[in-house]
Design a protein around this motif. Structure first.
Motif, PDB file in Angstrom:
ATOM      1  N   HIS A   1       1.452   4.782  -3.104  1.00  0.00           N
ATOM      2  CA  HIS A   1       1.272   6.224  -2.930  1.00  0.00           C
ATOM      3  C   HIS A   1       2.534   6.965  -3.358  1.00  0.00           C
ATOM      4  CE1 HIS A   1      -2.594   6.052  -0.762  1.00  0.00           C
ATOM      5  NE2 HIS A   1      -2.123   4.921  -0.235  1.00  0.00           N
ATOM      6  N   GLY A   2       2.422   8.257  -3.451  1.00  0.00           N
ATOM      7  CA  GLY A   2       3.571   9.061  -3.843  1.00  0.00           C
ATOM      8  C   GLY A   2       4.591   9.217  -2.746  1.00  0.00           C
ATOM      9  N   SER A   3       4.166   9.128  -1.484  1.00  0.00           N
ATOM     10  CA  SER A   3       5.077   9.243  -0.343  1.00  0.00           C
ATOM     11  C   SER A   3       4.475   8.462   0.815  1.00  0.00           C
ATOM     12  CB  SER A   3       5.284  10.716   0.050  1.00  0.00           C
ATOM     13  OG  SER A   3       4.037  11.310   0.393  1.00  0.00           O
ATOM     14  N   GLY A   4       5.320   8.148   1.780  1.00  0.00           N
ATOM     15  CA  GLY A   4       4.813   7.381   2.904  1.00  0.00           C
ATOM     16  C   GLY A   4       5.824   7.209   4.005  1.00  0.00           C
TER      17      GLY A   4
ATOM     18  N   GLY B   1      -1.706   9.965   7.775  1.00  0.00           N
ATOM     19  CA  GLY B   1      -1.325  10.222   6.397  1.00  0.00           C
ATOM     20  C   GLY B   1      -2.394  11.017   5.692  1.00  0.00           C
TER      21      GLY B   1
ATOM     22  N   GLU C   1      -3.639  10.643   2.761  1.00  0.00           N
ATOM     23  CA  GLU C   1      -4.569   9.842   1.966  1.00  0.00           C
ATOM     24  C   GLU C   1      -4.967   8.534   2.659  1.00  0.00           C
ATOM     25  OE1 GLU C   1      -2.713   9.226  -1.775  1.00  0.00           O
ATOM     26  OE2 GLU C   1      -2.485  11.374  -2.204  1.00  0.00           O
ATOM     27  N   GLU C   2      -4.043   7.935   3.408  1.00  0.00           N
ATOM     28  CA  GLU C   2      -4.352   6.631   4.000  1.00  0.00           C
ATOM     29  C   GLU C   2      -3.495   6.430   5.246  1.00  0.00           C
ATOM     30  OE1 GLU C   2      -4.642   1.864   2.766  1.00  0.00           O
ATOM     31  OE2 GLU C   2      -3.726   3.333   1.399  1.00  0.00           O
TER      32      GLU C   2
ATOM     33  N   ARG D   1       0.824  -1.202   0.000  1.00  0.00           N
ATOM     34  CA  ARG D   1       0.000   0.000   0.000  1.00  0.00           C
ATOM     35  C   ARG D   1       0.861   1.256   0.000  1.00  0.00           C
ATOM     36  NH1 ARG D   1      -3.721   0.246  -2.337  1.00  0.00           N
ATOM     37  NH2 ARG D   1      -4.442   2.098  -1.196  1.00  0.00           N
TER      38      ARG D   1
ATOM     39  N   ALA E   1       1.657  11.042   2.202  1.00  0.00           N
ATOM     40  CA  ALA E   1       0.329  10.578   1.801  1.00  0.00           C
ATOM     41  C   ALA E   1      -0.087   9.325   2.543  1.00  0.00           C
ATOM     42  CB  ALA E   1       0.309  10.327   0.289  1.00  0.00           C
ATOM     43  N   PHE E   2       0.890   8.562   3.016  1.00  0.00           N
ATOM     44  CA  PHE E   2       0.585   7.276   3.650  1.00  0.00           C
ATOM     45  C   PHE E   2       1.358   7.159   4.957  1.00  0.00           C
ATOM     46  CE2 PHE E   2       1.751   2.876   4.493  1.00  0.00           C
ATOM     47  CZ  PHE E   2       0.533   2.210   4.416  1.00  0.00           C
TER      48      PHE E   2
END
Length: 1006
Positions: free
Chosen positions: A30-33, A118, A120-121, A26, A90-91
């Protein structure tokens, strides 16, 4: 304050559900995490996996002691303590969230669970026991439960020495871990060691040692329960109590389930159990662990993040604030707060921490981990030194740091010394990674990292040397000092006393190792004998209940159970019932010994009756009477092979019913032997030679066992060794003939090839290859092929069978054969259809007569000779090459005819032949047709009825060269065909192929 769980997903479940793998997939989507993990070792593993997916330039690794931060890195892999307080990624994922209930580290996990999100998630990964508390403190959270991919089973209590391979043994103190690893090294070759006190590099090296298969056992603390992916099949608890930083306590069911869940990988099931001094687990606990049903986490440890740095007193007060949310509880003082409490009593610290910035700097210094596990006061003194340097100089005094680093920069010493140095250098590695603490942080990061790596490698080398290589003197000292010693027997029969190898147990015999001397030898032997007595009883029970597949009879006469000799066979009154002598020590006594002996005897009898079933059935035959019974008795006594010359009179005296009854038991009346073809296979032949050797003290005689490989390889003949015992050749299914020993069934095939050559009559068509004048024949390629022999060998073989050679020049032979003209074919009375019908009936008769295996083969199998022997084709090619190189006169032709041969047949004055034609005539033809039978030699070349040439002279050989079948003084007439009262024939079935064939032939004559 009301918190919200919107946008947060909790992925919960037991171990081995793929939660961490799911989080990695997952995150890279995403673009970053950012992902937080409970251990630096696990963070390193996840970092490697993410790098494999997105590249090293896109991933950062941030822990308290290590930082890898490529410019522009989009993903960060951190320990939970090193995760940022806020992020724009983002994550976000947090692994092993159930650690939020841990008394020592729980408040850090709780803080990240409550506040780090995050864009987004956000994923929270952990055990299913967190569901209720997460739904309570984070309303609106989405919970996804994942089932375990494999099952977990309880294996009970086992001694350390009996644990299966690929086992992890769990203990909670360094001394216990080392002792267990030492014991396993002495008995099983080695073990890897994983401790929290080891550096991550050393732990990685030890885990690699286990993962790569260099050792089969892993001894570790509960650190392995935190998501490490190991190929563990079994987890054994050597301790069930641990020190949690505040007290010694029993492991909770959830903690045991977390650790036991390391057993099994993906879809491969795993087992868990206890070992050492740990008592077996109760049924309720086992059921809970197997079904992964544990009590829900009731509260999470919490500490306020809203700290007041106005003064030390205000900071302490803010740390003691109670939570306002149900389900959270104030955490006990951690290492940093304990250090702050000590420092707050120092007047110089109070005088220095006069501003909020200095109080905050003091709190940062208090966060220094206590890697050395020293007293709180000593740890506080180090923190105060660092704090004063930061306050007075802005950075830590590098001279002081250089002195401390130099003390740790030594790789000599043993395991404990190196572990202490690693703990010390890890402290300065942490300092070098704190922002703003050093004037030249890059230099010190590289310096401390290089020293820690060298120390870690040295510690790994010491651990490997101690727990993988040769045994040390630690347990040997215990062996000498202990009065009551414990003995163990490994699965492969090695006997150990307190881990000391004292001998080998094979079957029911114990062999001590050489050099077992010294003051402790008697105690060691006594302990071993005590263990052996119990082991003998257990083995006797297992052998008695074992199947026939676990037992085997070897060609050396030994009976083996699971590969170990347990008995040997000896001579008895009956060759088919050898005596069984048990091979055991005196510890096997009483009922156990009787059971073992009875079981082995039952197996031996069953084995002989199964492998030699045709012979066993013949020995028990009740439907054989008179001569047939006597002949069967001789065949059993001679283990399935008789020379026909030795029983010729008995065979001639058998009527057709007796012969048929004997054939039903697999007996074949061959041209040269009376034998049982089923016994020529390798397994029966090997057992037959063994039984004969037992009966005749032949196990040590030359040649025993040498023919079995040749027979198993399908050899039709072998070069005979005169030094070998001839009986072994016969029992193995071979017969001495000249320089070669030929397989018995192949000799019968040879007879099948010779017979039509002697039955052919000049003037009839077609002339078979090798036929000459109806009385003599020449050798053919087919004969050489089936025997795998050269022409010279063939000459020896035929002479050995009793044939006599006539030498004829090649020109004379060619002229004679060219003069032979085939007689015109007699046309069937009713045309070709009757002839075709007769041919079909001939084939049906041949089918119903059930000829030998050799006779029904469509094409004889050509057996290649050994490399040292010359095949027929090679010999022919050599002859052709020689002829091309140097022309020479044609060689004379050898014409073979029945006659007084040599070797074993000279005693009878005639070649040995069969009487299958007579048998078939008696079985398949009416009596009135016997007189129309053509004259000629029968099977194997034996002369038949007298044939007259046009000049009135007989072609019959002189009396000394043929079977004497007439009484003295009577005309030279075949006694078999003298006029005598006709026998009462049995009614012939008009639908049988024999009756139809006879009718057609009568019709053709008319």
């Amino acid at each position: 304050m009301m918190l919200s769980g919107r946008g947060v997903t909790a992925v919960l479940g037991p171990t081995n559900t793929g939660k961490t793998h799911y989080a990695i997939e997952r995150m890279v989507a995403h673009g970053s995490g950012v992902i937080g993990l409970p251990l630096r070792l696990l963070a390193r593993e996840v970092y490697t996996r993410v790098v494999e997916k997105v590249g090293v330039a896109a991933v950062a690794l941030v822990t308290g002691e290590e930082k890898i931060t490529p410019p522009g890195a989009r993903f960060s892999v951190c320990t939970v303590e090193a995760m940022p307080r806020e992020t724009n990624a983002a994550f976000v994922a947090i692994d092993e969230v159930q650690l939020a209930a841990d008394l020592e580290r729980g408040h850090i996990f709780t803080d990240r669970i409550l506040h780090l999100r995050g864009r987004e998630e956000t994923l929270l990964l952990g055990a299913g026991t967190m569901r209720a508390i997460l739904e309570r403190i984070l309303p609106g959270i989405t919970v996804v439960e994942r089932p375990r991919m494999s099952q977990l089973f309880y294996a009970g209590q086992k001694k350390i020495t009996r644990l299966p391979q690929r086992s992890a043994i769990v203990a909670f103190s360094a001394d216990e871990v080392y002792a267990i690893a030492e014991l396993i090294r002495r008995q099983r070759g080695g073990a890897a060691v994983v401790l929290g006190a080891l550096s991550p590099r050393t732990r990685n090296a030890q885990v690699g040692l286990y993962q790569e298969g260099d050792v089969e056992y892993l001894v570790a603390t509960d650190a392995i329960g935190m998501g490490l992916n190991l190929d563990v099949d079994h987890v054994a608890f050597a301790q069930d109590r641990k020190f949690d930083g505040f007290q010694f306590r029993n492991l909770t069911p959830g903690e045991m389930g977390q650790i036991a869940g390391r057993a099994g990988r993906h879809v491969r099931d795993g087992t868990f159990g206890v070992t050492g001094q740990v008592r077996p687990l109760d049924e309720e606990l086992v059921e809970r662990i197997e079904s992964h049903e544990f009590e829900d986490v009731k509260v999470l440890q919490w500490r306020s993040k809203a700290l007041d740095f106005a003064s030390i007193r205000d900071l302490r007060a803010s740390l003691n604030v109670a939570p306002s949310i149900a389900g959270l509880t104030r955490a006990l003082p951690a290492t940093d707060s304990q250090a702050l409490d000590h420092l707050s009593r120092y007047p110089e610290i109070i005088d220095a921490a006069t501003t909020p910035a200095r109080v905050e700097r003091l709190w940062e210094a208090c966060a220094l981990p206590d890697y050395r596990r020293i007293a709180p006061a000593q740890h506080a003194d180090l923190i105060s030194t660092l704090f004063f340097d930061l306050v007075r100089h802005g950075t830590v005094n590098e001279d002081f740091m250089a002195e401390q680093v130099k003390r740790a920069d030594r790789t000599d010493g043993e395991i404990d010394t190196l572990s202490a140095r690693i703990a010390q250098i890890r402290t300065w590695t942490y300092v070098s990674n704190r922002p703003g603490w050093l004037a030249d942080p890059t230099h010190w990061r590289e310096k401390t990292r290089e020293i820690e790596d060298r120390l870690s490698d040295a510690l790994h080398e010491r651990l490997t040397k101690r727990f993988v290589d040769r045994r040390t003197s630690v347990l040997m000292k215990r062996l000498r000092e202990n009065a009551m010693l414990e003995a163990e027997i490994s699965v492969n029969g090695d006997v150990f006393v307190e881990g000391h190898h004292v001998g080998q147990l094979a079957g029911f015999r114990f062999t001590p190792i050489a050099g077992a001397e010294g003051p402790d030898a008697k105690a060691v032997q006594a302990a071993a004998q005590k263990a052996l007595s119990l082991e003998f009883e257990a083995r006797a029970a297992r052998l008695y209940a074992s199947g026939n597949g676990d037992l085997a009879v070897g060609s050396d006469g030994f009976v083996r159970w699971l590969g170990d000799p347990v008995a040997r066979l000896a001579e008895s009154d009956h060759i088919m019932r050898p005596r069984v002598i048990l091979l055991s020590d005196e510890q096997l006594t009483g009922t156990a010994r009787e059971h073992v002996l009875a079981r082995i005897e039952r197996f031996v009898n069953h084995h002989i009756a199964t492998v030699l079933k045709p012979l066993d059935d013949l020995s028990r035959a009740e439907d054989l009477q008179g001569l047939a019974k006597g002949l069967a008795f001789q065949l059993v006594e001679n283990l399935g092979v008789l020379f026909r010359r030795d029983v010729a009179d008995d065979v001639k005296s058998l009527d057709q019913d007796a012969r048929a009854s004997m054939r039903r038991y697999g007996i074949r009346f061959g041209a040269y032997h009376v034998f049982m073809p089923a016994l020529l296979k390798p397994a029966p032949a090997e057992l037959i030679t063994l039984l004969w050797a037992l009966k005749n003290d032949g196990l040590d005689k030359p040649g025993y066992g040498d023919l079995i490989p040749a027979l198993a390889a399908g050899r039709t003949s072998v070069v005979a060794d005169p030094g070998f015992e001839r009986t072994f050749y016969r029992l193995a299914g071979f017969r001495f003939l000249g320089k070669r020993a030929v397989r018995i069934d192949i000799l019968e095939r040879l007879a099948d090839l010779i017979r039509p050559l002697l039955q052919w009559k000049p003037g009839t068509s077609p002339r078979p290859e090798g036929a000459y004048d109806g009385r003599r024949f020449t050798t053919t390629t087919s004969m050489l092929s089936i025997l795998g022999a050269t022409p010279d060998d063939m000459e020896e073989i035929l002479k050995g069978l009793g044939y006599r050679a006539d030498v004829v020049s090649a020109d004379e032979a060619a002229a004679f054969l060219s003069a032979q003209q085939p007689a015109p074919q007699a046309e069937a009375a009713d045309g070709s259809e009757a002839g075709d019908a007769a041919a079909e009936l001939e084939a049906e008769v041949a089918k119903n007569e059930a000829p030998s295996e050799a006779a029904v083969e469509a094409k004889p199998a050509v057996e290649q000779p050994a490399a040292a022997e010359t095949s027929a084709d090679e010999q022919a090619q050599a002859n052709a090459d020689a002829a091309a190189a140097e022309p020479e006169a044609p060689k004379p032709v050898l014409l073979w005819r029945p006659g007084g041969g040599r070797n074993e047949n000279q005693r009878t004055g005639r070649p040995q032949g069969g009487d299958r034609r007579q048998e078939r005539r008696g079985e398949g033809r009416v009596q009135g047709e016997r007189g129309s039978r053509e004259n000629g030699p029968r099977e194997g070349g034996r002369p038949g009825r007298e044939s007259r040439r046009p000049d009135g002279k007989s072609d019959r050989p002189p009396r000394g060269e043929r079977p004497d079948r007439q009484e003295r003084g009577k005309p030279s007439q075949p006694a078999r065909f003298e006029a005598k009262p006709p026998r009462k024939e049995k009614p012939v079935d008009p639908d049988s192929p024999f009756a139809k064939l006879a009718a057609l032939k009568e019709q053709m004559k008319k």
